[in-house]
Design a protein around this motif. Structure first.
Motif, mmCIF file in Angstrom:
data_model
loop_
_atom_site.group_PDB
_atom_site.id
_atom_site.type_symbol
_atom_site.label_atom_id
_atom_site.label_comp_id
_atom_site.label_asym_id
_atom_site.label_seq_id
_atom_site.Cartn_x
_atom_site.Cartn_y
_atom_site.Cartn_z
ATOM 1 N N LEU A 116 0.830 -1.214 0.000
ATOM 2 C CA LEU A 116 0.000 0.000 0.000
ATOM 3 C C LEU A 116 0.863 1.261 0.000
ATOM 4 O O LEU A 116 0.557 2.232 -0.701
ATOM 5 N N LEU A 117 1.938 1.242 0.789
ATOM 6 C CA LEU A 117 2.817 2.413 0.820
ATOM 7 C C LEU A 117 3.440 2.645 -0.561
ATOM 8 O O LEU A 117 3.611 3.782 -0.989
ATOM 9 N N GLU A 118 3.763 1.550 -1.232
ATOM 10 C CA GLU A 118 4.345 1.645 -2.569
ATOM 11 C C GLU A 118 3.333 2.268 -3.533
ATOM 12 O O GLU A 118 3.647 3.198 -4.269
ATOM 13 N N VAL A 119 2.094 1.743 -3.498
ATOM 14 C CA VAL A 119 1.050 2.226 -4.413
ATOM 15 C C VAL A 119 0.825 3.728 -4.218
ATOM 16 O O VAL A 119 0.689 4.483 -5.175
ATOM 17 N N PHE A 120 0.803 4.172 -2.948
ATOM 18 C CA PHE A 120 0.530 5.591 -2.682
ATOM 19 C C PHE A 120 1.808 6.441 -2.572
ATOM 20 O O PHE A 120 1.769 7.572 -2.098
ATOM 21 N N GLU A 121 2.914 5.872 -2.994
ATOM 22 C CA GLU A 121 4.199 6.577 -3.034
ATOM 23 C C GLU A 121 4.589 7.151 -1.673
ATOM 24 O O GLU A 121 5.024 8.294 -1.553
ATOM 25 N N ILE A 143 -6.377 6.417 3.481
ATOM 26 C CA ILE A 143 -6.957 5.542 2.460
ATOM 27 C C ILE A 143 -6.288 4.161 2.537
ATOM 28 O O ILE A 143 -6.952 3.126 2.496
ATOM 29 N N SER A 144 -4.952 4.169 2.710
ATOM 30 C CA SER A 144 -4.241 2.889 2.856
ATOM 31 C C SER A 144 -4.766 2.122 4.051
ATOM 32 O O SER A 144 -4.947 0.900 3.994
ATOM 33 N N SER A 145 -5.008 2.843 5.164
ATOM 34 C CA SER A 145 -5.462 2.155 6.382
ATOM 35 C C SER A 145 -6.860 1.550 6.190
ATOM 36 O O SER A 145 -7.180 0.534 6.782
ATOM 37 N N ALA A 146 -7.669 2.197 5.339
ATOM 38 C CA ALA A 146 -9.016 1.661 5.104
ATOM 39 C C ALA A 146 -8.966 0.417 4.227
ATOM 40 O O ALA A 146 -9.895 -0.376 4.213
ATOM 41 N N LEU A 147 -7.859 0.272 3.488
ATOM 42 C CA LEU A 147 -7.760 -0.877 2.571
ATOM 43 C C LEU A 147 -6.973 -2.028 3.173
ATOM 44 O O LEU A 147 -6.970 -3.129 2.621
ATOM 45 N N ILE A 148 -6.344 -1.785 4.311
ATOM 46 C CA ILE A 148 -5.351 -2.756 4.806
ATOM 47 C C ILE A 148 -5.954 -4.121 5.135
ATOM 48 O O ILE A 148 -5.317 -5.145 4.970
ATOM 49 N N GLU A 158 -15.683 12.700 1.015
ATOM 50 C CA GLU A 158 -14.862 13.632 0.250
ATOM 51 C C GLU A 158 -13.472 13.065 -0.064
ATOM 52 O O GLU A 158 -12.454 13.551 0.432
ATOM 53 N N PRO A 159 -13.406 12.044 -0.905
ATOM 54 C CA PRO A 159 -12.124 11.353 -1.092
ATOM 55 C C PRO A 159 -11.037 12.170 -1.771
ATOM 56 O O PRO A 159 -9.859 11.923 -1.568
ATOM 57 N N MET A 160 -11.409 13.140 -2.586
ATOM 58 C CA MET A 160 -10.386 13.807 -3.409
ATOM 59 C C MET A 160 -9.759 15.032 -2.734
ATOM 60 O O MET A 160 -8.812 15.586 -3.270
ATOM 61 N N VAL A 161 -10.293 15.438 -1.589
ATOM 62 C CA VAL A 161 -9.783 16.668 -0.957
ATOM 63 C C VAL A 161 -8.324 16.482 -0.577
ATOM 64 O O VAL A 161 -7.961 15.540 0.118
ATOM 65 N N GLY A 162 -7.476 17.392 -1.049
ATOM 66 C CA GLY A 162 -6.066 17.370 -0.657
ATOM 67 C C GLY A 162 -5.185 16.467 -1.497
ATOM 68 O O GLY A 162 -3.974 16.443 -1.302
ATOM 69 N N LEU A 163 -5.787 15.696 -2.409
ATOM 70 C CA LEU A 163 -4.954 14.792 -3.202
ATOM 71 C C LEU A 163 -4.431 15.489 -4.455
ATOM 72 O O LEU A 163 -5.141 16.291 -5.069
ATOM 73 N N ASP A 164 -3.189 15.142 -4.840
ATOM 74 C CA ASP A 164 -2.665 15.700 -6.085
ATOM 75 C C ASP A 164 -3.333 14.953 -7.252
ATOM 76 O O ASP A 164 -3.922 13.881 -7.047
ATOM 77 N N ALA A 168 -5.315 11.409 -7.138
ATOM 78 C CA ALA A 168 -6.758 11.400 -7.374
ATOM 79 C C ALA A 168 -7.105 10.377 -8.451
ATOM 80 O O ALA A 168 -8.053 9.599 -8.320
ATOM 81 N N ARG A 169 -6.304 10.356 -9.475
ATOM 82 C CA ARG A 169 -6.525 9.402 -10.569
ATOM 83 C C ARG A 169 -6.359 7.961 -10.069
ATOM 84 O O ARG A 169 -7.141 7.064 -10.372
ATOM 85 N N LEU A 170 -5.314 7.792 -9.249
ATOM 86 C CA LEU A 170 -5.026 6.477 -8.678
ATOM 87 C C LEU A 170 -6.217 5.988 -7.855
ATOM 88 O O LEU A 170 -6.640 4.835 -7.958
ATOM 89 N N LEU A 171 -6.754 6.906 -7.061
ATOM 90 C CA LEU A 171 -7.873 6.534 -6.194
ATOM 91 C C LEU A 171 -9.095 6.137 -7.021
ATOM 92 O O LEU A 171 -9.772 5.150 -6.721
ATOM 93 N N LYS A 172 -9.334 6.903 -8.078
ATOM 94 C CA LYS A 172 -10.465 6.556 -8.973
ATOM 95 C C LYS A 172 -10.292 5.138 -9.502
ATOM 96 O O LYS A 172 -11.221 4.333 -9.501
ATOM 97 N N ASP A 173 -9.051 4.822 -9.950
ATOM 98 C CA ASP A 173 -8.791 3.484 -10.499
ATOM 99 C C ASP A 173 -8.977 2.415 -9.434
ATOM 100 O O ASP A 173 -9.544 1.354 -9.703
ATOM 101 N N ILE A 174 -8.493 2.719 -8.215
ATOM 102 C CA ILE A 174 -8.604 1.726 -7.132
ATOM 103 C C ILE A 174 -10.076 1.447 -6.833
ATOM 104 O O ILE A 174 -10.497 0.283 -6.738
ATOM 105 N N PHE A 175 -10.864 2.498 -6.734
ATOM 106 C CA PHE A 175 -12.294 2.311 -6.431
ATOM 107 C C PHE A 175 -12.987 1.549 -7.557
ATOM 108 O O PHE A 175 -13.823 0.683 -7.328
#
Lengths: 252, 563
Positions: A116-121, A143-148, A158-164, A168-175
């Motif tokens: 997860l740390l790798e995926v989210f850099e 987000i990583s902790s919710a997926l662990i 509000e998933p996209m607040v604060g994300l670059d 944001a794109r990564l999160l869309k793909d993950i969902f």
């Protein structure tokens, strides 16, 4: 599967959530839209078992969150809107701690943390205290902790607040992948483009009630909105006149 | 540009305080206010009563007149000032460098002097209010015994205020310099230095003043030597001595403005110098404090040590305990309170050791046992204060992260269990060491030693449970600084409940201990009969009930938390 039955929440005499019923089946990404103070966050926090409903119930995969909380919560990953985490833990320690809350430990957890740390850099930040993280990095950590623990349902405020843009794109793909594999996502958002692009179905909430629900086309049809954009539809249902007034005030 | 007034800069602080008061009142806080007033009044009356009695009897000693009361006042004020310097250093760290409003204030066009004065005022208020309240009954006792009249109240305020300003300026300046010397938020190192300084300072203070001399006038060659010691200033360069001289001068009707002028001019000079130092060093220090925190943390150490020790626990409990320990030792506002604790214990043991007890049998035996017995109550009180500092805030500190705990399948019993034992184990070790060492210093019999250690174990388990429960019943989720949580209404109620428990246990045990002491004193064989068993049983039942009932209440309350 997430099911809300006649969910109501009162704060004194103020009705924050007013008799909401909703069914989000497996394999669906469901968007909850509404203006500020409409009751979206309160609803999501009731689903996560943080707030107790005044009336009604929440079922996660068949388990009532308030009658059978432990097995219901095992199925859930919750991502709040404000990323409050323990400042004095490192990122890796935080994820290990959350895994422990779900009764998970050992090599499989360590592998999952690294993944997860790798995926989210965040790999290069894993041994740093969370207090040194930026808002977006904290959001990624949560987000990583919710997926662990590999949940069945994700509830996200509000998933996209604060994300670059990349995250944001990564999160869309993950969902998207998550629901394609049979998971359920219920998210609240203000970003209408995100909702339009990502959600299979939406509900528009106003004053604690659902004023429209279904696919975007369903909602257009229900409200005779022709081929109006989601933004126009949203403003029509939630009081666009105020927006026009605001534009006039700012334009003076 | 016209600068905002100081009151305007401080506006968010006082408006928040007013709003809290309004909210308290709206949520039925009048009852709380009444309880606060009653407890505060009783406490003041107690301090006033004891001091009044002592001063009255001392005043009656003709040769010494007001000399000893003057000396006592000097010592009281000196201990106040040392506590104030330490607490100002710690408070200044949060108010000048870590507070949440600093980003706004520093980025706004507010000039350095206003920022300094606002933050100095905040530091002074947060670190001095308790000492100021404590001074009220003490000074009132002096005023009444020496017939100071109504004007004395005003005069005492004028004498005490600069004594509060000076440590605030000094504490802020020390923090400012240390933050500049140590790179980027190395508060851990910074506070280690303060800890060493504080411990050294206390030891030095006791060695210089030797307060035990006052209790042993027979140690002097003649009365004259004793009077010379009393007449001489305890520490002529300390503001506490000036304040004491000013106050005693007024009470003796020998009004000398010099100490008062000295106090106020020194305070003014200190504020000016503090402001100059602030102007020169603050910007650099603030930047350093904002730079990345301690970077790489090797959390592995805790995992190998404590983690391995707790290997038998279910994973959720183990991770929770580990998390709590790590957070405690990484949070400066929490662990820095250990410094105050260390100072407290040094003073405690020093006092026991200084007691003039072993001078002859059989009176010595009776008093040794009496002191050892009463020490249980005192040690219990010390443990209660420590529990108020460390265990009471435990649930409040989870506030912002409660979303995670409530949305996870963590059983609330596991949460409570972890919080309870993380607090109880160190408290129990400390309680047993404190009681064991004190009893060893007093050379008590094995019966008293075993009885004390068993009682201390029962009391510690109950005190921890009470602290955790009252912290859960009266949580402070929005607080910025853990050190401020115990000074809330809930903290007061906890202390009251603990004092009631201590009184109950001490009174019950006394029935049994008195029988033992009397038998030994009269040379009769000690028989542990049904009467003794009954009272030991009552004490044990009190401790057990005070452990189990509150923990159940805490769990029920926790289930109703909403965020």
């Amino acid at each position: 599967m997430i099911r809300l039955e006649n969910l109501t929440k009162l704060y004194g005499s103020f009705v924050a959530v007013d008799d909401i019923s909703l069914h989000v089946p497996r394999g669906v990404l469901y968007g909850c839209l509404g203006p500020n103070g409409a009751g979206k966050t309160t609803t999501l926090r009731m689903i996560a078992g943080i707030l107790r409903p005044t009336q009604g119930r929440v079922l996660l995969g068949g388990d009532d969150v308030h009658i059978n909380p432990l097995s219901a919560k095992m199925r859930l990953g919750f991502i709040p809107d404000r990323p409050f985490v323990y400042d004095k833990l490192t990122g890796a320690e935080f994820l290990r701690f959350v895994a422990g809350l779900y009764g998970q430990e050992g090599d499989s957890v360590e592998r999952r943390i690294a993944e997860l740390l790798e995926v989210f850099e965040l790999t290069s930040w894993k041994d740093e205290l969370v207090e040194a993280y930026s808002h977006g990095m904290r959001q990624k950590l949560i987000i990583s902790s919710a997926l662990i623990h590999r949940p069945e349902c994700i509830v996200v405020d509000e998933p996209m607040v604060g994300l670059d843009p990349k995250a944001a794109r990564l999160l869309k793909d993950i969902f998207r992948q998550f629901v394609e594999r049979g998971g359920t996502v219920l998210m609240s958002t203000h970003t209408l483009e995100v909702a339009e692009a990502m959600c299979d179905q939406i509900a528009i909430v106003q004053h604690g009630k659902i004023v429209a629900a279904g696919t975007v086309s369903d909602v257009r049809r229900q409200h005779q909105a022709g081929d109006a954009s989601l933004e126009e539809l949203f403003l029509k249902l939630t009081g666009g006149a105020q927006v026009r007034e605001l534009v006039e005030v700012l334009g003076r | 540009m016209k600068q905002p007034s100081l009151a305007h800069v401080l506006q968010p602080k006082w408006r928040t305080a007013l709003q809290r008061l309004r909210e308290e009142r709206a949520s039925g806080g009048t009852g709380k206010l009444v309880i606060l007033a009653i407890v505060g009044g009783l406490f003041w009356a107690g301090v006033f009563g004891v001091l009044y009695k002592i001063l009255k009897s001392l005043r009656a000693v003709e040769e010494l007149g007001p000399l000893i009361p003057g000396k006592i006042l000097g010592l009281i004020l000196l201990s106040f000032i040392s506590i104030l310097v330490l607490s100002n250093v710690i408070t200044a760290l949060s108010s000048f460098f870590l507070a949440k409003d600093l980003d706004l204030l520093v980025s706004a066009p507010v000039d350095w002097l206003r920022l300094y004065l606002a933050k100095l005022g905040e530091t002074l208020l947060h670190s001095s209010w308790m000492v100021a309240l404590m001074a009220v009954p003490i000074l009132a006792a002096y005023g009444v015994v020496f017939k100071g009249g109504v004007l004395f109240a005003l005069y005492a305020i004028i004498a005490i205020v600069p004594m509060l300003i000076l440590p605030a300026v000094l504490g802020s300046a020390v923090t400012l310099v240390l933050v500049n010397i140590f790179p980027a938020r190395r508060t851990r190192d910074l506070l280690s230095i303060i800890a060493l300084g504080a411990a050294g300072g206390v030891i030095l203070l006791f060695r210089v003043i030797r307060p035990e001399q006052l209790a042993r006038p027979e140690g002097f060659r003649n009365l004259l030597d004793f009077v010379i010691l009393l007449r001489g200033p305890t520490s002529p360069f300390l503001p506490s001595e000036w304040a004491s001289q000013a106050i005693m001068g007024f009470l003796r009707h020998e009004l000398d403005p010099f100490p008062l002028v000295l106090l106020w001019t020194t305070a003014a000079a200190f504020v000016t110098l503090g402001a100059v130092l602030h102007r020169a060093l603050y910007a650099q220090g603030f930047t350093k404090a904002q730079e990345g925190a301690e970077r790489f943390i090797r959390g592995g150490w805790w995992r190998w040590t404590v983690g391995s020790l707790l290997g038998w626990l279910p994973v959720a409990k183990r991770e929770f305990v580990l998390k709590d320990i790590k957070l405690f030792f990484r949070d400066t506002t929490q662990w820095s309170q250990l410094i105050l604790l260390a100072v407290l214990i040094v003073v405690y043991l020093f006092n026991i050791q200084a007691l003039p007890l072993h001078r002859g049998e059989p009176v010595g035996f009776f008093y040794v046992n009496l002191v050892s017995f009463l020490n249980l109550g005192l040690a219990g009180f010390v443990l209660a204060s420590i529990a108020a500092r460390f265990i009471f805030p435990a649930v409040s500190l989870e506030g912002r992260q409660m979303w995670l705990l409530r949305s996870s399948p963590l059983d609330l019993r596991a949460l409570l269990w972890s919080k309870y034992w993380v607090g109880t184990v160190p408290l129990l070790v400390l309680g047993l060491i404190l009681t064991g060492l004190t009893n060893a210093l007093l050379e008590v019999t094995p019966f008293m030693m075993i009885m004390s250690l068993a009682t201390m174990t029962g009391l510690t388990l109950a005190i921890s449970a009470l602290a955790l429960t009252f912290g859960t019943l009266y949580p402070q989720f929005e607080t910025e600084n853990a050190a401020q949580i115990p000074t809330s209404f809930g903290g007061l109620v906890f202390m009251m409940a603990t004092i009631a428990l201590l009184a109950g246990v001490i009174v019950s045990l006394w029935q049994a201990v008195y029988q033992y002491v009397r038998a030994v004193y009269e040379g009769r064989p000690v028989v542990i009969d049904a009467w003794m068993f009954l009272w030991f049983g009552v004490a044990a039942a009190l401790c057990t009930a005070a452990t189990i009932v509150p923990l159940r209440m805490a769990r029920r309350k926790m289930e109703t938390f909403e965020f």
